[in-house]
Design a protein around this motif. Structure first.
Motif, PDB file in Angstrom:
ATOM      1  N   THR A 101       0.821  -1.199   0.000  1.00 23.60           N
ATOM      2  CA  THR A 101       0.000   0.000   0.000  1.00 23.60           C
ATOM      3  C   THR A 101       0.861   1.258   0.000  1.00 23.60           C
ATOM      4  O   THR A 101       0.459   2.276  -0.521  1.00 23.60           O
ATOM      5  N   LYS A 102       2.025   1.205   0.605  1.00 21.72           N
ATOM      6  CA  LYS A 102       2.950   2.333   0.550  1.00 21.72           C
ATOM      7  C   LYS A 102       4.335   1.882   0.986  1.00 21.72           C
ATOM      8  O   LYS A 102       4.484   0.839   1.608  1.00 21.72           O
ATOM      9  N   MET A 103       5.323   2.682   0.623  1.00 27.06           N
ATOM     10  CA  MET A 103       6.679   2.424   1.085  1.00 27.06           C
ATOM     11  C   MET A 103       6.862   3.220   2.371  1.00 27.06           C
ATOM     12  O   MET A 103       6.424   4.359   2.468  1.00 27.06           O
ATOM     13  N   ALA A 104       7.516   2.623   3.334  1.00 28.34           N
ATOM     14  CA  ALA A 104       7.747   3.280   4.620  1.00 28.34           C
ATOM     15  C   ALA A 104       9.147   3.883   4.638  1.00 28.34           C
ATOM     16  O   ALA A 104      10.127   3.189   4.364  1.00 28.34           O
ATOM     17  N   LEU A 105       9.222   5.167   4.942  1.00 27.18           N
ATOM     18  CA  LEU A 105      10.504   5.845   5.065  1.00 27.18           C
ATOM     19  C   LEU A 105      11.176   5.371   6.339  1.00 27.18           C
ATOM     20  O   LEU A 105      10.566   5.355   7.408  1.00 27.18           O
ATOM     21  N   LYS A 106      12.422   4.936   6.221  1.00 28.46           N
ATOM     22  CA  LYS A 106      13.174   4.472   7.385  1.00 28.46           C
ATOM     23  C   LYS A 106      13.652   5.682   8.201  1.00 28.46           C
ATOM     24  O   LYS A 106      13.729   6.789   7.683  1.00 28.46           O
ATOM     25  N   SER A 107      13.977   5.467   9.449  1.00 28.57           N
ATOM     26  CA  SER A 107      14.449   6.537  10.330  1.00 28.57           C
ATOM     27  C   SER A 107      15.973   6.489  10.408  1.00 28.57           C
ATOM     28  O   SER A 107      16.536   5.675  11.147  1.00 28.57           O
ATOM     29  N   PRO A 108      16.643   7.361   9.660  1.00 25.88           N
ATOM     30  CA  PRO A 108      18.107   7.330   9.636  1.00 25.88           C
ATOM     31  C   PRO A 108      18.736   8.112  10.792  1.00 25.88           C
ATOM     32  O   PRO A 108      18.057   8.818  11.536  1.00 25.88           O
ATOM     33  N   ASN A 109      20.036   7.987  10.886  1.00 27.37           N
ATOM     34  CA  ASN A 109      20.829   8.780  11.810  1.00 27.37           C
ATOM     35  C   ASN A 109      20.921  10.213  11.285  1.00 27.37           C
ATOM     36  O   ASN A 109      20.540  10.479  10.149  1.00 27.37           O
ATOM     37  N   PRO A 110      21.457  11.136  12.075  1.00 27.15           N
ATOM     38  CA  PRO A 110      21.607  12.530  11.605  1.00 27.15           C
ATOM     39  C   PRO A 110      22.499  12.613  10.362  1.00 27.15           C
ATOM     40  O   PRO A 110      23.339  11.740  10.119  1.00 27.15           O
ATOM     41  N   PRO A 111      22.329  13.676   9.565  1.00 30.90           N
ATOM     42  CA  PRO A 111      23.142  13.868   8.355  1.00 30.90           C
ATOM     43  C   PRO A 111      24.632  13.989   8.669  1.00 30.90           C
ATOM     44  O   PRO A 111      25.028  14.360   9.773  1.00 30.90           O
TER      45      PRO A 111
END
Length: 174
Positions: free
Chosen positions: A68-78
């Motif tokens: 139904t949708k792609m889930a954005l992962k939670s990355p570390n800071p830039p």
């Protein structure tokens, strides 16, 4: 060296920690933490790049047709952009993806499908900062090429999304 195990085969990367130490350290932290487990190659632009590292599928289904949708992962800071390291965005090199802000790379990366000179560092400003190359494919170019040929379309608000899943099943530091 890192092996990317995909549902199309294995891609082996040689990383350049001498020229891109911050970027390699960042990438290996994601690899060793298991962050890339079942991550989608969410962008396939034939003749340009294949990109992964930012999305997985939200329902864990088997086929893209039932997602139904792609889930954005939670990355570390830039991290700091090391694009001025002298490495070029040549065919089969790996680089960090980022937003329009030069120092915004987190977990997303791409493999160049051609010499992408327009992505190279030319100046320390927003137009010329470029995209940091931090390694190259040393085995599995046929896998990269196979992924580059998958059918794509506009899905989930993004362009060039594979119509059948292309999955980074795991990344392994070897």
């Amino acid at each position: 060296m890192v092996k990317l195990h995909t549902n199309y085969g294995i891609i082996t990367l040689e990383l350049d920690a001498e020229k891109a130490p911050i970027t390699v350290k960042n990438f290996l932290e994601y690899v060793n933490s298991g962050f890339y487990y079942k991550t989608l190659f969410h962008r396939v632009a034939d003749g340009f790049v294949i990109q992964a590292g930012g999305y997985n599928y939200s329902l864990g289904t088997v086929s893209m047709s039932s997602i139904t949708k792609m889930a954005l992962k939670s990355p570390n800071p830039p991290i700091k952009n090391e694009a001025a390291n002298g490495l070029k965005n040549d065919k089969y090199t790996i680089s960090m993806a980022r937003s329009s802000a030069p120092h915004s790379a987190t977990s997303q990366f791409f493999i160049n499908l051609k010499d992408n000179n327009s992505l190279n560092h030319t100046a320390p400003d927003s137009k010329g900062f470029g995209y940091c190359v931090f390694g190259r494919v040393v085995a599995g170019t046929e896998v990269v090429d196979a992924i580059s040929k998958v059918a794509v379309g506009r899905r989930y608000g993004l362009d060039n999304v594979p119509l059948e899943e292309v999955v980074l099943k795991k990344a392994e530091d070897i």
